[in-house]
Design an enzyme around this catalytic site. Structure first.
Site, PDB file in Angstrom:
ATOM      1  N   GLU A  91      -1.311  -0.118  -2.054  1.00  0.00           N
ATOM      2  CA  GLU A  91       0.108   0.175  -2.353  1.00  0.00           C
ATOM      3  C   GLU A  91       0.959  -1.097  -2.390  1.00  0.00           C
ATOM      4  OE1 GLU A  91       1.890   2.425   0.861  1.00  0.00           O
ATOM      5  OE2 GLU A  91       0.836   1.210   2.340  1.00  0.00           O
ATOM      6  N   ASP A 115      -4.563   0.219   8.470  1.00  0.00           N
ATOM      7  CA  ASP A 115      -4.561  -0.932   7.550  1.00  0.00           C
ATOM      8  C   ASP A 115      -5.484  -2.065   8.000  1.00  0.00           C
ATOM      9  OD1 ASP A 115      -2.682   0.451   6.142  1.00  0.00           O
ATOM     10  OD2 ASP A 115      -0.970  -0.739   6.811  1.00  0.00           O
ATOM     11  N   GLY A 121       3.144   4.323  12.223  1.00  0.00           N
ATOM     12  CA  GLY A 121       2.420   5.357  11.479  1.00  0.00           C
ATOM     13  C   GLY A 121       1.292   5.916  12.327  1.00  0.00           C
ATOM     14  N   ARG A 151      -0.045  -2.142   3.139  1.00  0.00           N
ATOM     15  CA  ARG A 151       1.251  -2.728   2.801  1.00  0.00           C
ATOM     16  C   ARG A 151       1.123  -4.231   2.525  1.00  0.00           C
ATOM     17  NH1 ARG A 151       6.364  -1.268   4.148  1.00  0.00           N
ATOM     18  NH2 ARG A 151       5.674   0.626   5.178  1.00  0.00           N
TER      19      ARG A 151
END
Ligand code: F6P
Length: 342
Positions: free
Chosen positions: A222, A127, A10, A171
């Site tokens: 998420e 993240d 990403g 995640r």
């Protein structure tokens, strides 16, 4: 030297700052030639690259995204992938690669190094879940965006007596959720590290109402998961690294909180907004320092290592250490901050 560069996984604010630092120091200080492989590992597999010069990196420091583009290609999922990588490097006389990426890109880098290919890693992910480094660039930018969103949602939640759920990225790790939730004064924060009980969430929201606060903010990563057997959140789709496509917990919570409490509830999914745009000053500086350390490492034969922020220093750590474990939010830290929920 001839150095190959790639950005995988990403995208993340600060990637261009790393590229610029490597090219500037490589060309000016070491007299290197730099090849920018396009679309992550795909460019190396397919021999697709562009020469990176002082001109091509001019003006990119504050730009989000990556001028090299990115993909989630896994060389170990392609037939003869390692041989193709070897062939591309030999054909274009590349002495070694600098791979800028997260757990997947660096996991492939580590395996390639074990298979005899010269690779150095630079850690990136919004993240902030990579081991062996104190922080990754991109996290600070994403955190600012998420915090601003929580602040904005606060004023509209209050005006309409609503419960607003904000779904943020993360995640396997809840760093963005926890830090933006704490910074924005959220009433409930849900992270992947600790499965939640939907009834406890609703209890906190009801308690606020009883205390005369008729609105609430819930920040959910998420990857936040309900306790087993309580809510269904899976999408079923996976990428080349076997990761499930996430996104959806916000809307599940929206429906469930409203039906359990009777309070009007709406969800906002921040999604890729968190990854786009210009990096913060902190991320630009960190990315620049990591890039400079990576090109120095290439000239010191530091293959098989990753540049890493340790306290205020930039060090080199073995790639193996960097990809061994994910850095997750310690449950005790979450619980310490959790006294402020509700
Ligand atoms: O790896 C960073 C990340 O931002 C995760 O939090 C998220 O699950 C993933 O990327 C989504 O990326 P994409 O939509 O590009 O597959």
């Amino acid at each position: 030297m001839r150095i190959g560069l790639l950005t995988g996984g990403g995208d993340c604010p600060g990637l261009n700052a790393v590229i610029r630092a490597i090219v500037r120091k490589g060309v000016d200080h070491y007299g290197d030639e730099t090849l920018g492989f396009r679309d992550g590992w795909r460019g190396v597999l397919e021999g697709s690259f562009e020469p990176l010069t002082l001109d091509s990196v001019r003006g990119i420091l504050p730009r989000g995204g990556t001028i090299l583009r990115s993909s989630r290609t896994n060389p170990y999922k392609r037939e003869n992938g390692v041989e193709q990588v070897r062939q591309t490097l030999a054909e274009h006389r590349v002495d070694g690669l600098i791979a800028i990426g997260g757990e997947d890109t660096l996991g492939a880098a580590k395996r390639l190094y074990d298979d005899g290919i010269n690779v150095i890693g630079v850690p990136k992910t919004i993240d902030n879940d990579l081991g062996a480094t104190d922080q990754t660039f991109g996290f600070d930018t994403a955190l600012h965006i998420a915090t601003e969103a929580v602040d904005r949602l606060h004023t509209t939640a209050e005006s309409h007596n609503r419960c607003l759920v904000v779904e943020v990225m993360g995640r396997h790790a809840g760093w963005i959720a926890l830090h933006s939730g704490v910074a924005g004064g959220a009433d409930v924060i849900l992270i992947p590290e600790l499965p939640f009980d939907i009834e406890e969430v609703c209890q906190l929201i009801r308690r606020r109402h009883q205390r005369g606060r008729y609105f609430s903010i819930v920040v959910a990563a998420e990857g936040a998961t309900p306790k087993e057997g309580t809510l269904e959140v899976s999408s079923g789709q996976v990428d080349e690294f076997g990761h499930e496509r996430l996104g959806g917990i916000g809307h599940v919570l929206e429906r469930d909180i409203e039906s359990r409490t009777g309070y009007e509830t709406r969800a906002t999914v921040l999604g890729h907004v968190q990854r786009g745009g210009s990096p913060t000053a902190f991320d630009r500086v960190l990315a620049t320092r990591l890039g400079l350390a990576a090109i120095d490492a290439a000239h010191d034969s530091g293959w098989g290592t990753m540049t890493s922020l340790r306290s205020t220093n930039i060090d080199l750590v073995p790639l193996a250490e960097a990809v061994a474990t994910l850095k997750q939010v310690p449950v005790e830290e979450y619980q310490r901050l959790g006294v402020l929920f509700g």
